[in-house]
Design an enzyme around this catalytic site. Structure first.
Site, PDB file in Angstrom:
ATOM      1  N   LYS A 111      14.254 -22.312   3.002  1.00  0.00           N
ATOM      2  CA  LYS A 111      15.052 -23.696   3.201  1.00  0.00           C
ATOM      3  C   LYS A 111      14.006 -24.731   3.538  1.00  0.00           C
ATOM      4  O   LYS A 111      14.238 -25.913   3.202  1.00  0.00           O
ATOM      5  CB  LYS A 111      15.988 -23.276   4.216  1.00  0.00           C
ATOM      6  CG  LYS A 111      17.247 -22.476   3.669  1.00  0.00           C
ATOM      7  CD  LYS A 111      18.425 -22.371   4.983  1.00  0.00           C
ATOM      8  CE  LYS A 111      19.504 -21.449   4.302  1.00  0.00           C
ATOM      9  NZ  LYS A 111      20.281 -21.197   5.290  1.00  0.00           N
ATOM     10  N   LYS A 191      19.637 -15.223  -7.197  1.00  0.00           N
ATOM     11  CA  LYS A 191      20.753 -14.617  -6.458  1.00  0.00           C
ATOM     12  C   LYS A 191      22.089 -15.708  -6.502  1.00  0.00           C
ATOM     13  O   LYS A 191      21.816 -16.699  -6.504  1.00  0.00           O
ATOM     14  CB  LYS A 191      20.385 -14.482  -4.970  1.00  0.00           C
ATOM     15  CG  LYS A 191      21.240 -14.114  -4.016  1.00  0.00           C
ATOM     16  CD  LYS A 191      20.584 -14.144  -2.659  1.00  0.00           C
ATOM     17  CE  LYS A 191      20.977 -15.513  -2.101  1.00  0.00           C
ATOM     18  NZ  LYS A 191      21.026 -15.719  -0.535  1.00  0.00           N
ATOM     19  N   LYS A 194      25.638 -20.420  -3.902  1.00  0.00           N
ATOM     20  CA  LYS A 194      26.331 -21.984  -4.129  1.00  0.00           C
ATOM     21  C   LYS A 194      25.204 -22.800  -4.572  1.00  0.00           C
ATOM     22  O   LYS A 194      25.611 -23.634  -5.400  1.00  0.00           O
ATOM     23  CB  LYS A 194      27.192 -22.533  -2.801  1.00  0.00           C
ATOM     24  CG  LYS A 194      27.930 -23.546  -2.761  1.00  0.00           C
ATOM     25  CD  LYS A 194      29.280 -23.550  -3.821  1.00  0.00           C
ATOM     26  CE  LYS A 194      30.043 -24.722  -3.855  1.00  0.00           C
ATOM     27  NZ  LYS A 194      31.013 -24.741  -4.859  1.00  0.00           N
TER      28      LYS A 194
HETATM   29  P1  AMP Z   1      26.467 -16.483   3.499  1.00  0.00           P
HETATM   30  O1  AMP Z   1      27.161 -17.477   2.372  1.00  0.00           O
HETATM   31  O2  AMP Z   1      24.694 -16.977   3.155  1.00  0.00           O
HETATM   32  O3  AMP Z   1      26.729 -16.833   4.828  1.00  0.00           O
HETATM   33  O4  AMP Z   1      26.478 -14.797   3.234  1.00  0.00           O
HETATM   34  C1  AMP Z   1      27.552 -14.157   3.564  1.00  0.00           C
HETATM   35  C2  AMP Z   1      27.355 -12.957   3.240  1.00  0.00           C
HETATM   36  O5  AMP Z   1      27.316 -12.648   1.893  1.00  0.00           O
HETATM   37  C3  AMP Z   1      26.270 -12.421   3.799  1.00  0.00           C
HETATM   38  O6  AMP Z   1      26.361 -11.124   4.181  1.00  0.00           O
HETATM   39  C4  AMP Z   1      25.081 -12.390   2.667  1.00  0.00           C
HETATM   40  O7  AMP Z   1      24.166 -11.384   2.747  1.00  0.00           O
HETATM   41  C5  AMP Z   1      26.048 -11.840   1.355  1.00  0.00           C
HETATM   42  N1  AMP Z   1      25.717 -12.464   0.336  1.00  0.00           N
HETATM   43  C6  AMP Z   1      25.347 -13.824  -0.033  1.00  0.00           C
HETATM   44  N2  AMP Z   1      25.117 -13.966  -1.575  1.00  0.00           N
HETATM   45  C7  AMP Z   1      24.823 -12.752  -2.022  1.00  0.00           C
HETATM   46  C8  AMP Z   1      24.594 -12.143  -3.268  1.00  0.00           C
HETATM   47  N3  AMP Z   1      24.374 -13.121  -4.160  1.00  0.00           N
HETATM   48  N4  AMP Z   1      24.852 -10.845  -3.447  1.00  0.00           N
HETATM   49  C9  AMP Z   1      25.108 -10.018  -2.341  1.00  0.00           C
HETATM   50  N5  AMP Z   1      25.447 -10.619  -1.188  1.00  0.00           N
HETATM   51  C10 AMP Z   1      25.338 -11.755  -0.846  1.00  0.00           C
END
Ligand code: AMP
Ligand code: TRP
Length: 324
Positions: A111, A191, A194
């Site tokens: 980031k 991965k 968004k």
């Molecule tokens: P975040 O949107 O970064 O707050 O992520 C929320 C949750 O979703 C966290 O537990 C991340 O590890 C999981 N997560 C986000 N992107 C992925 C992905 N592409 N595959 C699996 N888990 C994800």
């Protein structure tokens, strides 16, 4: 009963990567564990953002989580910035966290490299995350694979604080992963996230999902319809494994290897199973949206419940540290 905690940033729509990697697991675990699920808006402000958009996205995240199956009669669903103890404990943890560990975090490096001016909050992001978890003295943290390093640091912070003040007061929280711990985006490369623009939204309309799925990357070696494919290198196959029932996954595998199906056939089957999973979620989202007063009640009750436990932890922590 063991306690679980997890968080999600309100930094965009909930996508199937979040859902399959984490939130679906929250829904399953809420029945067996005392569960705290937090929308972490203080984390979301460590990158540039618009205040009105944050407000809207936070609301949208509550709707999505309720639609996904988080049940407020079992789990505590709340907003981080409504519970001031999170930032209070984060400050305390800042005093026991080694700077070098923060600089080593891959998510920070990633980031930070995308920003011209790096705020200290971005570096300290995982300290706040440790505070989130330890404030509720959670044993287990259901997350996707990208959070494993942050969880290791949370354990390190717990150990250091314990060594100095706590004598085992904080449990060392463990990450709980799903089999779909890392969902790739429809580009088949990065991965799903968004910021990469490669997502399928949890509440996205079927027509729009198909528009993205149809051209999505498959096995690059499969050029003609008659070429046999290698499921293991195909992201569509991996999405099948995350979404479709086992007998369908087995069928996909044979049809791919024998070129019985073309990639479009395979995507149509995936699309059907995605719809089977997502249609009831979209329907629930519409119901939830129809009752904004209930949503507000959930969030207020959640904060009140969270503050009771958070306050208890802070009193213990401050007492052991000689603070007022
Ligand atoms: P975040 O949107 O970064 O707050 O992520 C929320 C949750 O979703 C966290 O537990 C991340 O590890 C999981 N997560 C986000 N992107 C992925 C992905 N592409 N595959 C699996 N888990 C994800
Ligand atoms: N950093 C996590 C993410 O980006 C979100 C998060 C904040 C979190 N606090 C947490 C996850 C505590 C689990 C536990 O996904």
């Amino acid at each position: 009963m063991s306690r679980i905690f997890s968080g999600i940033q309100p930094s965009g729509e909930l996508h199937i990567g979040n859902y399959l990697g984490a939130v679906k697991n929250w829904v399953a675990l809420q029945e067996q564990y005392e569960s705290y699920f937090c929308i972490v808006d203080y984390h979301a402000i460590t990158v540039p953002y618009d205040p009105e958009e944050l407000r809207a996205r936070r609301r949208e995240m509550v709707v999505s989580l309720l639609a996904a199956g988080i049940d407020p009669s079992m789990a505590t669903l709340f907003i981080q910035s409504m519970v001031p103890e999170h930032t209070e404990l984060a400050w305390i943890f800042n005093t026991v966290t080694p700077l070098g560990e923060l600089e080593r975090q891959t998510q920070f490096k990633d980031k930070a490299s995308r920003q011209e001016s790096v705020p200290a909050g971005l570096l300290n992001y995982p300290v706040l995350q440790a505070a989130d978890i330890l404030l509720y003295r959670a044993d287990m943290v259901p997350v996707g694979e990208d959070q494993v390093q942050h969880l290791e640091l949370s354990r390190e912070i717990a150990r250091r604080w314990n060594a100095r003040f706590g004598d085992g007061y904080f449990a060392e929280p463990q990450a709980k992963l799903t089999p779909s711990r890392r969902i790739l985006g429809l580009d088949g490369n990065a991965k799903m996230s968004k910021s990469m623009g490669n997502t399928v939204g949890l509440l996205e309309e079927p027509a729009s999902i198909w528009e993205k799925l149809r051209p999505a990357v498959t096995d690059p070696a499969r050029v003609r319809r008659t070429d046999p494919g290698t499921p293991e290198v195909c992201n569509i196959y991996h999405l099948h494994r995350a979404i479709s029932p086992p007998d369908v996954v087995a069928l996909v595998e044979t049809q791919c290897r024998t070129a019985g199906w073309g990639c479009i056939d395979c995507k149509k089957v995936l699309f059907d199973h995605m719809n089977a999973e997502l249609t009831p979620i979209r329907a629930r989202a519409a119901e939830v949206r129809a009752h904004p007063e209930r949503v507000e009640q959930v969030v207020n009750d959640g904060a009140a419940t969270a503050r009771r436990l958070a306050g208890e932890t802070m009193r213990e922590v401050k007492d052991r540290m000689g603070l007022a």
